[in-house]
Each structure stands twice: as C-alpha cells, then as structure tokens.
Design a protein around this motif. Structure first.
Motif, short mmCIF file in Angstrom:
data_model
loop_
_atom_site.label_atom_id
_atom_site.label_comp_id
_atom_site.label_asym_id
_atom_site.label_seq_id
_atom_site.Cartn_x
_atom_site.Cartn_y
_atom_site.Cartn_z
N TYR A 96 9.62 16.96 -23.39
CA TYR A 96 9.87 16.11 -22.55
C TYR A 96 10.54 17.03 -21.05
CZ TYR A 96 10.38 12.55 -26.03
OH TYR A 96 9.96 11.79 -27.24
N ALA A 97 9.93 16.49 -19.90
CA ALA A 97 10.16 17.13 -18.84
C ALA A 97 11.51 16.30 -18.08
CB ALA A 97 8.99 17.01 -17.76
N LEU A 98 12.13 17.25 -17.45
CA LEU A 98 13.38 16.59 -16.93
C LEU A 98 13.70 16.85 -15.59
CD1 LEU A 98 15.85 18.01 -19.69
CD2 LEU A 98 14.63 16.01 -19.80
N ALA A 99 14.06 16.01 -14.67
CA ALA A 99 14.23 16.32 -13.32
C ALA A 99 15.62 15.44 -12.85
CB ALA A 99 13.27 15.51 -12.51
N ALA A 100 16.22 15.83 -11.67
CA ALA A 100 17.48 15.28 -11.30
C ALA A 100 17.75 15.81 -9.98
CB ALA A 100 18.76 15.41 -12.05
N SER A 101 18.03 14.81 -9.07
CA SER A 101 18.64 15.30 -7.75
C SER A 101 20.09 15.18 -7.50
CB SER A 101 18.10 13.96 -6.62
OG SER A 101 18.68 13.93 -5.28
N ASP A 102 20.73 16.08 -6.89
CA ASP A 102 22.08 16.03 -6.83
C ASP A 102 22.48 15.33 -5.78
OD1 ASP A 102 24.16 17.32 -8.16
OD2 ASP A 102 24.51 18.75 -6.95
N TYR A 103 21.55 14.70 -4.73
CA TYR A 103 21.84 13.66 -3.68
C TYR A 103 22.29 14.55 -2.60
CZ TYR A 103 22.90 11.01 -8.04
OH TYR A 103 22.98 10.43 -9.35
N LYS A 104 21.82 13.93 -1.32
CA LYS A 104 22.24 14.66 -0.09
C LYS A 104 23.75 14.96 -0.20
CE LYS A 104 21.13 14.61 4.83
NZ LYS A 104 20.53 13.91 5.96
N ASN A 105 24.60 14.18 -0.40
CA ASN A 105 26.08 14.09 -0.47
C ASN A 105 26.33 13.53 -1.93
OD1 ASN A 105 28.77 14.18 -0.32
ND2 ASN A 105 28.98 12.95 1.34
N PRO A 106 26.64 14.86 -2.76
CA PRO A 106 26.59 14.31 -4.41
C PRO A 106 28.09 13.78 -4.53
CG PRO A 106 27.24 16.65 -3.94
CD PRO A 106 26.50 16.04 -2.60
N PHE A 107 28.98 13.65 -3.40
CA PHE A 107 30.44 13.25 -3.93
C PHE A 107 30.55 12.02 -3.54
CE2 PHE A 107 30.54 17.90 -3.15
CZ PHE A 107 31.06 18.26 -4.50
N GLY A 108 31.50 11.07 -4.33
CA GLY A 108 32.12 9.76 -3.99
C GLY A 108 30.91 8.76 -4.16
N TYR A 109 31.16 7.90 -3.03
CA TYR A 109 30.19 6.58 -3.42
C TYR A 109 28.84 6.87 -2.84
CZ TYR A 109 29.12 1.60 -3.09
OH TYR A 109 28.52 0.15 -3.49
N ALA A 110 27.99 7.66 -3.54
CA ALA A 110 26.85 8.17 -3.05
C ALA A 110 25.57 7.65 -3.25
CB ALA A 110 26.58 9.63 -3.49
N VAL A 111 25.64 6.05 -3.15
CA VAL A 111 24.74 5.38 -3.70
C VAL A 111 23.52 4.99 -2.92
CG1 VAL A 111 26.30 3.88 -4.98
CG2 VAL A 111 25.93 3.27 -2.38
N ALA A 112 23.43 5.22 -1.55
CA ALA A 112 22.43 5.01 -0.76
C ALA A 112 21.59 6.35 -0.98
CB ALA A 112 22.85 4.66 0.78
N ASP A 113 22.34 7.36 -0.53
CA ASP A 113 21.82 8.71 -0.66
C ASP A 113 21.04 8.67 -2.19
OD1 ASP A 113 22.64 9.52 1.56
OD2 ASP A 113 24.23 10.75 0.61
N ALA A 114 21.65 8.48 -3.32
CA ALA A 114 21.07 8.54 -4.59
C ALA A 114 19.81 7.91 -4.85
CB ALA A 114 22.04 8.36 -5.70
N GLN A 115 19.70 6.73 -4.32
CA GLN A 115 18.37 5.89 -4.57
C GLN A 115 17.32 6.45 -3.88
OE1 GLN A 115 18.71 3.26 -6.57
NE2 GLN A 115 16.55 2.42 -6.32
N ARG A 116 17.55 6.83 -2.69
CA ARG A 116 16.50 7.43 -1.67
C ARG A 116 16.23 8.86 -2.29
NH1 ARG A 116 19.33 8.39 2.90
NH2 ARG A 116 20.01 10.62 1.95
N ASP A 117 16.96 9.74 -2.61
CA ASP A 117 16.89 10.99 -3.05
C ASP A 117 16.28 11.05 -4.30
OD1 ASP A 117 17.83 11.84 -0.70
OD2 ASP A 117 19.72 12.27 -1.57
N GLN A 118 16.40 10.20 -5.09
CA GLN A 118 15.84 10.26 -6.65
C GLN A 118 14.32 9.85 -6.43
OE1 GLN A 118 17.33 11.92 -8.73
NE2 GLN A 118 18.60 10.85 -10.12
N ILE A 119 14.28 8.81 -5.48
CA ILE A 119 12.51 8.41 -5.50
C ILE A 119 11.95 9.62 -4.75
CG2 ILE A 119 10.91 6.84 -4.16
CD1 ILE A 119 12.35 5.70 -6.52
N ALA A 120 12.72 10.30 -3.71
CA ALA A 120 11.79 11.59 -3.19
C ALA A 120 11.56 12.36 -4.05
CB ALA A 120 12.85 11.98 -2.09
N LEU A 121 12.26 12.63 -5.18
CA LEU A 121 12.21 13.80 -5.88
C LEU A 121 11.03 13.41 -7.08
CD1 LEU A 121 12.86 16.52 -7.49
CD2 LEU A 121 14.62 15.05 -8.86
N LEU A 122 10.88 12.00 -7.27
CA LEU A 122 9.73 11.59 -8.22
C LEU A 122 8.29 11.80 -7.37
CD1 LEU A 122 10.57 8.16 -9.83
CD2 LEU A 122 10.25 10.42 -10.58
#
Length: 471
Positions: A96-122
């Motif tokens: 299995y291949a594995l991938a993850a973004s740490d998000y633009k700002n990984p700390f705290g309530y990083a929800v908007a960053d996470a959604q955007r950055d994970q799709i960008a990584l895909l």
C-alpha cells in the motif's frame, strides 16, 4: 499541570472543504533512491507532506489525516502516516502507498487548511506518482472527521473512509467543553476572573479553572461538583489505557476528574484562542441550555448522585447547585463563527463510500457518544449498510494497537474490493489482531507516554446518547 491537562484533550476532531487552486509546490525530495521504496517529502503552498510508495505498489493509496496538534505540547518530528508506526510498516510491506499532508498550519483547529491541503496532495500524487486504482482516507481524532468530510465533498476521489477516535459534530464538541468549564467556574470558582470565551487573559483563565478543579479534588463536596461537571459532558470514569475500568466510586471520580481537567486545559480558554481566530469569533453557546435536563439524560447521573451522598449532601443540595447554574449568566455565540463551524466542522452522514469507525469505550478526549450521533446521521441522510462501527474496550483517547488499526483497515479494504463487509463481530476481530502477534499489540497511553502490550479488546458496545448535538 497546565501542560498535562492540555495534553489530555488534544486531538478534538474537526474538518474543512474546498479544492486548492493556484497551488505552488516545492520540488519533491526523493528521500530514498535504493529502488526498494520511493519516499518523497516537500511542500505545497506551505503545507509539508510526506509520501511513501513501496516497490510492489498494489495501486491502493491510504491518505492519512492527523489530529489536533498543540504547539509546544504535541509536535511530531515528521509527517504522520498512521496512528501507530508499526501500521505504516505493515501497510508498506503489503503493497500500500501512503500519503499525508501536515496542513499549512498543523496546529489547532486546522480544518479549512486540512481539507484543502489533502486534496492538493492527491492532485500532486496523481501527477508525480500515478493515479491510484483505489484511494481510502484514514484519520485520527480531528483527522477522523476530516476524512469523513473529504469523502462527502469529494466522493469521486475516494473509495472508503476509516476513522479512529473521531468527532463528527465539532460545534457540539466545543459546546460540551463549554458546559464543563461553565460548571467548574460557576460552582467551584465563583467570583474569580475567568473568561470561558473571548478571554482577555486565556492562560490566566485556564490556570484558574485548573486550580479550582485541583482544589475540588481535595474534598468530598468538591469531588461531587467535579462529577457534575463531568456528567453534563458525559465524560467517562475511565482514564487509563493500561488499567482496567475502575469500579470503586472514589477511583471512578478521580479518573473522571482527570478528563474534566483535560477539557479545561485542551478545549478551554487557551484552546479557544486558535478556534476564535480561525472562526472569526466565539462559536459556542449555552443560552437556553437546561443543565438539570442534561444531568437527567447523562449516562453518569447516578455517579453524581452517589458522589453527593458520599459527601453528605442530598438531593436538595444538588438541586441548589442546578439552580445556581440556571441563574448564572449564559454565553451567546457569534453567528458568523457558528456558520464557519457548521460549514467546515460537521459531518453530514451521507456515506457516498463505505465508512468504518473505531473508538475506545472510555475515551474522554473525543467522547464516544459522537459515534452514536454519527450513526444517527447516516440513518437519516446516508446508507446504514455502508457503515460499520468498531469499539475497543479501553480507557484513554486513541489508545489503539497497530493490530487494531491494521484489522480495521483490512476490513475496509476487503469491503472496497469485494463489495461486502467481512465478519466484524468482536470475536472475529480479536482473533485477527491476535494472529498478527505481540509486536502489533503495543498500546500507548498519551499521558504516561508508556507503550505496553495489551490484549485484543474489540467488544460489542452501545455508546450513550450525545448530550449536546448541534443538530
């Protein structure tokens, strides 16, 4: 003590949406050129990422979303690809291949960053590695609800979802934390300079809340009122990943009080600094909340009543405390902040792809009640046949072994591949974990920092009803 309490409640599950446009990516660094495995690290619009591709890649990609990081308290030295490191190794060994973004700002309530950055990584993966045959998204705590909403909003990009110790209704999560803090402030720190929201001195307010909780532990009356604070949040009376669930009242109250402190430290005034900055105001409220009614519905009502009796108090004393909560000034939210959380922090339960969840029965960092709430949303808005929910009989937040995580992922991948769920009964799951061997049965207690071998502990379980759902 402050950092200890903050550490307890880290990783409150939250989420976001929207593809990245105009992304700029650094040139990926090929970290391993041996030909046995391709390892990449880089950044996309400032979001660090990590990708591992085995030599015998089977075409399936597992995209991992990490949880709620508190800067200076929990700051991993590399981008996480799974809950347990042994899981990462097992998945790579099995193609299995594995991938993850740490998000633009990984700390705290990083929800908007996470959604955007994970799709960008895909998108980056498709262009630089190859388009996967199948993609499943896995997430831990905050990352769990990130994963559900990623699939809900991008169903064409995912084939399955696995969540671990997740929250799905994050406005409700922060309201629960507000309720716990409100009881502590009102009954155990009356008259003290404490701001639960929009704090002028968030560190001072947090320290005073934690000091009040510590004082309360020293008397039977104080412990009874801490039990009331825990009960209005349905916080469990089990705190340890390695010890059995306590049965004696004193031990149960002690461990529930630890969860109360975790809520105060992790999701109290200090945690709200980041939350309010990201949402543009205060998204939490208790206007209109009847704490008498919350207690009546709580799974820990009898624990509160027993604690009051143990302290020499009776029903009239409890009634007086509830009246005091009713009379205390309530907190109203900022509408635009509520809208932000509803837009980015709420799973809808649509299940466009199969979803498998896993939760500890004694989790007070992300209360297990949210699993029942999520199942109710799936019943209303999705397909219950696409959901399987697994429970591991342990205390603590995210206290899973690699065996637990691997068996959960294998179950989901079997469902994706065959179109049918395999046997998800507790005996079948426990046998599968045991078959992996003791190297895959280490469980971390995030408070003690200790890894210990723990036996397989999948169980049949019905969570309490979530007391403060946002819808």
């Amino acid at each position: 003590m402050l950092l200890r309490a903050m550490f307890v409640a880290l990783l409150a599950g939250l989420v976001a949406a929207g593809p990245l446009t105009g992304a700029t990516a650094s040139i990926p660094e090929r970290m391993n050129g041996s030909g046995e495995r391709r390892s990449y690290a880089g950044s996309i619009d400032g979001a660090e990422y990590r990708v591992e591709v085995p030599e015998n890649w089977n075409g399936t990609l597992v995209l991992f979303s990490h949880g709620y990081y508190i800067e200076g308290v929990f700051d991993p030295d590399q981008v996480a690809l799974s809950v347990r490191p042994e899981t990462e190794s097992w998945l790579l060994d099995h193609g299995y291949a594995l991938a993850a973004s740490d998000y633009k700002n990984p700390f705290g309530y990083a929800v908007a960053d996470a959604q955007r950055d994970q799709i960008a990584l895909l998108d980056w993966f498709d262009e630089n590695v190859g388009r996967p045959t199948r993609t499943v998204t896995s997430g831990m705590s905050q990352g769990g609800v990130i994963s559900t909403v990623l699939a809900e909003r991008n169903p064409h990009r995912f084939d399955g979802v696995a969540t671990n110790c997740a929250e799905y209704d994050t406005p409700g999560s922060w309201n629960t934390a507000l309720d716990v803090g409100f009881v502590v402030k009102t009954l155990l720190a009356p008259g003290e300079d404490i701001d639960l929201v929009r704090a002028d001195d968030p560190r001072g307010s947090t320290e005073r809340l934690l000091a009040a909780a510590q004082r309360a532990r020293q008397s039977a009356e104080g412990r009874a009122r801490l039990a009331l604070a825990g009960a209005v949040g349905n916080l469990p009376t089990w705190f340890s990943a390695h010890d059995q669930e306590p049965t004696e009242l004193a031990r149960r109250l002690e461990q529930q009080a630890a969860w109360v402190e975790g809520q105060l430290g992790g999701l109290g005034p200090i945690g709200r600094v980041d939350l309010e900055a990201r949402t543009g105001g205060n998204p939490s409220w208790n206007v209109g909340v009847d704490y008498r009614r919350l207690l009546a519905k709580s799974a820990y009502r009898e624990t509160v009543e027993a604690a009051y009796r143990e302290a020499g108090l009776d029903g009239s004393d409890l009634e007086q405390d509830l009246r005091q909560l009713d009379r205390a000034p309530k907190i109203a939210p900022d509408a635009h902040a509520v809208a932000f959380m509803f837009r980015h922090g709420l799973s809808r339960g649509h299940t466009p792809v199969p979803v498998i969840t896993m939760h500890n029965t004694g989790d007070g960092g992300a209360i297990v009640d949210q699993e029942r709430w999520y199942a109710e949303q799936v019943q209303r808005y999705g397909d219950p046949g696409e959901l399987r929910q697994l429970y591991v009989d342990r205390g603590m937040h995210c206290a899973f072994s690699a065996g637990d995580e691997i068996v959960q992922l294998r179950t989901l991948l079997d469902r994706v591949r065959t179109g049918r769920w395999p046997d998800t009964s507790a005996p079948a799951l426990n046998a599968a974990v045991a078959e992996l061997g003791p190297d895959y049965q280490l469980v971390l207690d995030i408070i003690t920092g200790q890894d210990r071998t723990a036996p397989p502990a999948f169980t049949r379980f019905t969570p309490p009803r979530f007391l403060r759902p946002s819808r």
